[in-house]
Write an enzyme that holds these catalytic residues in place. Structure first.
Site, mmCIF file in Angstrom:
data_model
loop_
_atom_site.group_PDB
_atom_site.id
_atom_site.type_symbol
_atom_site.label_atom_id
_atom_site.label_comp_id
_atom_site.label_asym_id
_atom_site.label_seq_id
_atom_site.Cartn_x
_atom_site.Cartn_y
_atom_site.Cartn_z
ATOM 1 N N GLU A 501 -15.910 -6.127 -37.667
ATOM 2 C CA GLU A 501 -15.206 -5.376 -38.730
ATOM 3 C C GLU A 501 -13.712 -5.695 -38.755
ATOM 4 O OE1 GLU A 501 -16.253 -1.266 -39.145
ATOM 5 O OE2 GLU A 501 -18.362 -1.727 -39.406
HETATM 6 C C1 LIG Z 1 -22.071 -8.663 -32.210
HETATM 7 C C2 LIG Z 1 -21.570 -9.031 -33.546
HETATM 8 C C3 LIG Z 1 -22.083 -8.417 -34.680
HETATM 9 C C4 LIG Z 1 -21.654 -8.823 -35.944
HETATM 10 N N1 LIG Z 1 -22.272 -8.303 -37.059
HETATM 11 C C5 LIG Z 1 -21.996 -8.886 -38.271
HETATM 12 C C6 LIG Z 1 -22.753 -8.536 -39.426
HETATM 13 O O1 LIG Z 1 -23.643 -7.677 -39.379
HETATM 14 N N2 LIG Z 1 -22.484 -9.164 -40.585
HETATM 15 C C7 LIG Z 1 -21.506 -10.109 -40.687
HETATM 16 O O2 LIG Z 1 -21.320 -10.663 -41.749
HETATM 17 N N3 LIG Z 1 -20.762 -10.457 -39.618
HETATM 18 C C8 LIG Z 1 -20.978 -9.880 -38.411
HETATM 19 N N4 LIG Z 1 -20.244 -10.245 -37.316
HETATM 20 C C9 LIG Z 1 -19.177 -11.217 -37.463
HETATM 21 C C10 LIG Z 1 -17.789 -10.684 -37.201
HETATM 22 O O3 LIG Z 1 -17.334 -9.975 -38.301
HETATM 23 C C11 LIG Z 1 -16.910 -11.904 -36.868
HETATM 24 O O4 LIG Z 1 -17.259 -12.250 -35.555
HETATM 25 C C12 LIG Z 1 -15.466 -11.647 -36.991
HETATM 26 O O5 LIG Z 1 -15.133 -11.617 -38.340
HETATM 27 C C13 LIG Z 1 -14.614 -12.719 -36.312
HETATM 28 O O6 LIG Z 1 -15.042 -13.996 -36.598
HETATM 29 P P1 LIG Z 1 -15.233 -15.061 -35.400
HETATM 30 O O7 LIG Z 1 -16.037 -14.401 -34.348
HETATM 31 O O8 LIG Z 1 -15.743 -16.293 -35.987
HETATM 32 O O9 LIG Z 1 -13.770 -15.261 -34.829
HETATM 33 P P2 LIG Z 1 -12.618 -16.177 -35.424
HETATM 34 O O10 LIG Z 1 -12.461 -15.924 -36.860
HETATM 35 O O11 LIG Z 1 -12.826 -17.556 -34.967
HETATM 36 O O12 LIG Z 1 -11.346 -15.551 -34.692
HETATM 37 C C14 LIG Z 1 -11.053 -15.826 -33.324
HETATM 38 C C15 LIG Z 1 -9.765 -15.109 -32.948
HETATM 39 O O13 LIG Z 1 -8.687 -15.564 -33.774
HETATM 40 C C16 LIG Z 1 -8.023 -14.464 -34.352
HETATM 41 N N5 LIG Z 1 -7.521 -14.839 -35.661
HETATM 42 C C17 LIG Z 1 -8.166 -15.497 -36.653
HETATM 43 N N6 LIG Z 1 -7.354 -15.650 -37.706
HETATM 44 C C18 LIG Z 1 -6.180 -15.058 -37.392
HETATM 45 C C19 LIG Z 1 -4.933 -14.850 -38.056
HETATM 46 N N7 LIG Z 1 -4.716 -15.278 -39.292
HETATM 47 N N8 LIG Z 1 -3.959 -14.195 -37.409
HETATM 48 C C20 LIG Z 1 -4.142 -13.747 -36.166
HETATM 49 N N9 LIG Z 1 -5.287 -13.909 -35.486
HETATM 50 C C21 LIG Z 1 -6.292 -14.539 -36.087
HETATM 51 C C22 LIG Z 1 -9.057 -13.351 -34.420
HETATM 52 O O14 LIG Z 1 -8.417 -12.087 -34.411
HETATM 53 C C23 LIG Z 1 -9.845 -13.598 -33.145
HETATM 54 O O15 LIG Z 1 -9.193 -12.973 -32.089
HETATM 55 C C24 LIG Z 1 -20.645 -9.813 -36.054
HETATM 56 C C25 LIG Z 1 -20.099 -10.388 -34.916
HETATM 57 C C26 LIG Z 1 -20.553 -10.018 -33.677
HETATM 58 C C27 LIG Z 1 -19.971 -10.705 -32.472
#
Ligand SMILES: Cc1cc2nc3c(=O)[nH]c(=O)nc-3n(C[C@H](O)[C@H](O)[C@H](O)COP(=O)(O)OP(=O)(O)OC[C@H]3O[C@@H](n4cnc5c(N)ncnc54)[C@H](O)[C@@H]3O)c2cc1C
Length: 832
Positions: A501
């Site tokens: 989220e």
């Molecule tokens: C257990 C679990 C359940 C989930 N459930 C759902 C679901 O039901 N439906 C769905 O659609 N998604 C779901 N997600 C996805 C979740 O919303 C994403 O994991 C999340 O948006 C982050 O994406 P990422 O993991 O690819 O991290 P990344 O986007 O790769 O980010 C990695 C890090 O970089 C930081 N970062 C990225 N961009 C910036 C910026 N511009 N400035 C500062 N920091 C930044 C982030 O804060 C994070 O710390 C789920 C994820 C998990 C792990």
């Protein structure tokens, strides 16, 4: 005489700036003293003529608008217009989503505390309370988190119960067969379940948060609502929502998943207008068991089958998972918390247009729809889960710290442990305050996007800190896993809450202040919009009005900040007269400083601020602390201003103010022009550093309240699941705590008798018998001590497993004897 006039004029100017007076009031305020002066002292004609001249020169540009437009506004307008960053449609939609609430007051620099006080108190309806006392209580008693983890899923009877009792339909209105619960009830249910099992809480929270039900309620066509909502409410359809994919996580707008509008055969019918979609998603909660897939994808219409636009934009569909081409069912394994989560893919999946959420009319509106729904769900789910975890940990670790002895003392009595307990209690109080106050705002019709980001970020971060402290306090017993360890699973799950989220780093450093500046600032967005008005003349007129309004606003914040700094905010009027009044005053002062700093940074950095995440993050922290402290004051009042809880308010507000000062210090130490940074510091804190962290004495009072059954402990941990039997670790802890406390005075008396040589200390094994024989204590008192020792031993033991973990043995602890096992009084957790 001149000195007096000088002082009066200075005071007047100050007051005009302070109260953001308009131009004509400035002019009138100049005219009245000058006329009075003329009557009182008609001899000083030259001085008076000079004063009149100065007044006319100063006021004319502010009153005669064409003049100020020509010489000031038009010039600023063109600079501003050229420096404005281009905003994409999706960015604009994200900014526009949701509403602003108390955050706007804090951004305005002069919060109206009456408003906060008058917001409703949290109150569940009779039906909601019945559901929590009935099905939620029952579900919690069915949940065995250890077994859930060992089996990698919720048991079948639990799935069944969740569906039958409508846990997936909490937000669905009654007319569709759902419960139609308030945000507060929804939050209370998730919180209680989270205090029992994170896996179950996540399973239940997701369909009630940002997902198909919410999207259908907001945007679904009548047919979609009447078809799907009853099926979702009854659990006949299991939903999930898929946005994230391997290439698009935080930057979800960039999803490569695409759909192309075309005609194809569907269900035996030829030439059906629809969309052929290809996608690759991952991390989707409930995905592996979903029967109904909410899907976000980018829509294109290259053949112009529905209009002239090729690239339509992000669009949402609701697709049965049985459709040909969908690959679903595999699982991820998120940190040993076995809620259903996994990837899904679609290859050339054809869906008819009526599977789009909201139908064809809503094509390209997906991002806006998601952003609007996110504000509500994000304010409820993870804040509730975090608070539930915090409450459980406070309740159990507080008891443990009283029961567990080292160096012949309960560990909770050592100052080091006391510090950790204080933090746990203080932060849990803050979490509950934010949770409840925000839920009530939603129930009053708000969809507060900035506050939802604050709540999500800070409550999950506080949960992380609280559980870390709890792990330290419980030592080895929190590390060795098994059915007796009820906190390790929360510790394991923390990164999930941090990531979903809106990942926390991004939420703190980009969203809270970035979106706040646009949405909550009284003028910024309006100024930006005025520059974009098509008619240049109208644009300048509007810009001029807003620009001078902004100047008055900024000048007033400067004056207020300095004035409240010099007077230590003692003259700030608040509706509260009791001792927490000082916090209202200091928060007003810091709100004004925050408004001043926001303007300084927005003006000096402009569009650059978007990339200056360290600055944006710290400004966001100040706004967040102002919000958290406001909710704490409101929460205290909502709960009846119990004096026993005052230290929690004191701790929370003092820490928030301390953190605010810390952030301001960091901001200004890094200000690009050092001298300006220094001047701003002197304006905000004219006497140097002001706020100190809460005292050790306050901390000790708070920590001690976690160590014994008392009203503050009950209120702090209210509404979580407390098992009524001693087979369960929390029940065991509750029972042992009562026994240990009952035995303490007897043990103390025995120790004093040893010191007086009435009985000897050794052998320990027969101490109680000897104390009885020597008539130091009665046989009944010896039984009380024995029962306490048995209960204490039972609590501190950890689970043991076979060598290869293939078999789960019962713990080798001596369980309580049958005759000492007591069922806890069901009213134990209730406050009279
Ligand atoms: C257990 C679990 C359940 C989930 N459930 C759902 C679901 O039901 N439906 C769905 O659609 N998604 C779901 N997600 C996805 C979740 O919303 C994403 O994991 C999340 O948006 C982050 O994406 P990422 O993991 O690819 O991290 P990344 O986007 O790769 O980010 C990695 C890090 O970089 C930081 N970062 C990225 N961009 C910036 C910026 N511009 N400035 C500062 N920091 C930044 C982030 O804060 C994070 O710390 C789920 C994820 C998990 C792990």
């Amino acid at each position: 005489m001149l000195l007096i006039i000088g002082l009066v004029v200075t005071g007047l100017i100050w007051a005009l700036i302070y109260f953001r007076a308009r131009g004509y009031i400035w002019a009138l305020s100049g005219v009245i003293p000058l006329v009075t002066w003329g009557f009182l002292d008609p001899t000083r004609i030259v001085a008076q003529a000079f004063a009149w001249f100065a007044l006319v020169v100063l006021c004319t540009p502010f009153i005669y608008r064409p003049l100020r437009r020509k010489f000031v506004s038009e010039k600023v307008f063109s600079i501003f217009k050229n420096s404005l960053p281009k905003m994409s449609k999706s960015e604009k939609e994200a900014l526009d989503a949701g509403t602003v609430w108390w955050d706007a007051e804090l951004f305005g620099g002069r919060p109206n505390w009456n408003k906060l006080i008058e917001y409703s108190k949290p109150q569940l309806t009779e039906d909601e309370q019945k559901f929590i006392d009935g099905p939620v209580e029952e579900l919690c008693s069915m949940l065995n988190d250890w077994a859930i983890t060992r089996n990698n899923d919720l048991p079948e009877d639990v799935w069944q119960y969740i569906k039958e009792e409508g846990f997936f339909g909490m937000i669905i209105p009654k007319k569709y067969g759902g419960h139609g619960f308030s945000a507060l009830a929804h939050s209370s249910v998730v919180m209680k379940i989270a205090s029992r099992s994170v896996t179950a809480a996540v399973t239940i929270m997701v369909p009630n948060s940002l997902g198909p039900a919410e999207l259908l309620l907001q945007y679904g066509t009548d047919e979609q609502q009447s078809h799907y909502l009853p099926l979702l409410a009854s659990g006949k359809e299991i939903p999930c929502f898929a946005l994230t994919g391997p290439e698009a996580g935080s930057d979800a707008m960039s999803i490569p998943d695409n759909g192309v509008i075309c005609k194809a055969e569907y269900n035996g019918e030829k030439d059906v207008l629809g969309i052929r979609i290809n996608w690759e998603k991952r991390y989707i909660t409930l995905g592996p068991v979903a029967t109904l897939l909410g899907l976000a994808f980018h829509l294109y219409d290259p053949d112009h089958l529905i209009g002239e636009v090729d690239d339509i934009g992000i669009t949402l569909a609701l697709i049965p998972t049985t459709i040909k081409g969908i690959e679903i069912g595999h699982r991820h394994f998120p940190l040993d918390i076995p809620f259903q989560n996994g990837p899904n893919r679609g290859k050339d999946v054809f869906i008819p247009m009526d599977m789009l959420i909201g139908g064809q009319d809503r094509v390209g509106e997906g991002w806006k729809m998601l952003m609007e729904c996110l504000a509500t769900g994000r304010s409820i789910s993870l804040p509730a889960l975090s608070t539930g975890a915090g409450k459980l940990v406070c309740r159990s670790t507080g008891a443990y710290a009283r029961i567990r002895k080292q160096f012949n003392l309960p560990i909770g009595k050592f100052e080091g442990v006391e510090e950790a307990l204080t933090q746990m209690a203080g932060m849990t109080y803050q979490m509950d305050a934010v949770r409840q106050v925000t839920a009530v705002a939603i129930d009053e019709g708000e969809s507060p996007s900035v506050i939802s980001a604050i709540a999500k970020y800070h409550l999950t971060e506080k949960m992380r800190k609280v559980i870390n402290h709890a792990m330290d306090v419980q030592g080895g017993s929190s590390i060795c896993m098994g059915p007796r360890n009820i906190i390790a699973r929360i510790y394991q799950s923390i990164p999930i809450s941090i990531t979903v989220e809106g990942a926390n780093i991004l939420t703190r450093s980009m969203i809270i202040f970035g979106q706040g500046a646009m949405r909550c600032h009284p003028n910024i967005l309006n100024i930006i919009n005025s520059v974009q008005i098509d008619n240049p003349q109208k644009a300048i007129i509007e810009f001029d009005r807003l620009f001078f309004k902004q100047i008055r606003f900024a000048a007033s914040n400067l004056a207020r900040t300095l004035f409240t700094g010099l007077t230590n905010a003692k003259l700030v009027m608040t509706p509260i007269k009791s001792r927490e009044k000082i916090y209202y005053q200091q928060l007003s002062r810091m709100s004004s400083a925050f408004a001043l700093l926001s303007d300084v940074f927005i003006t000096t950095l402009g569009a650059e601020l978007k990339r200056k995440e360290k600055i944006s993050g710290r400004l966001g922290d100040i706004l967040s602390e102002l919000y958290i402290a406001s909710t704490v004051l409101k929460h205290y009042q909502n709960q009846g201003s119990h004096q026993q809880d005052y230290e929690l308010v004191q701790w929370s507000c003092e820490n928030s103010l301390y953190n605010i000062e810390h952030s301001i210090d960091d901001l200004l130490n890094n200000f690009p022009i050092k001298t300006i940074g220094w001047i701003l510091k002197k304006i905000i804190f004219p006497y140097g550093k002001q706020y100190i962290k809460s005292s050790d004495r306050t901390g000790a009072v708070i920590a001690n309240k976690l160590l014994e059954p008392c009203p503050t402990r009950f209120r702090l941990t209210q509404d979580i699941f407390i098992p009524h039997n001693t087979d369960d670790q929390l029940g065991r802890l509750e029972s042992a705590l009562t026994r240990v406390i009952a035995a303490e005075p007897i043990e103390k008396y025995i120790n004093e008798s040893i010191k007086k040589n009435i009985i000897s200390k050794t052998p320990q094994s027969s101490l109680l018998e000897r104390a009885v024989i020597s008539r130091v204590i009665t046989p009944e008192q010896a039984d009380i001590v024995r029962a306490a020792n048995t209960a204490r031993r039972d609590v501190i033991m950890v689970d043991e497993f076979s060598q290869d973990f293939s078999e789960h043995f019962d713990p080798v602890t001596s369980p309580l004897n049958d005759d000492t096992v007591v069922s806890l009084n069901p009213t134990h957790n209730k406050l009279s």
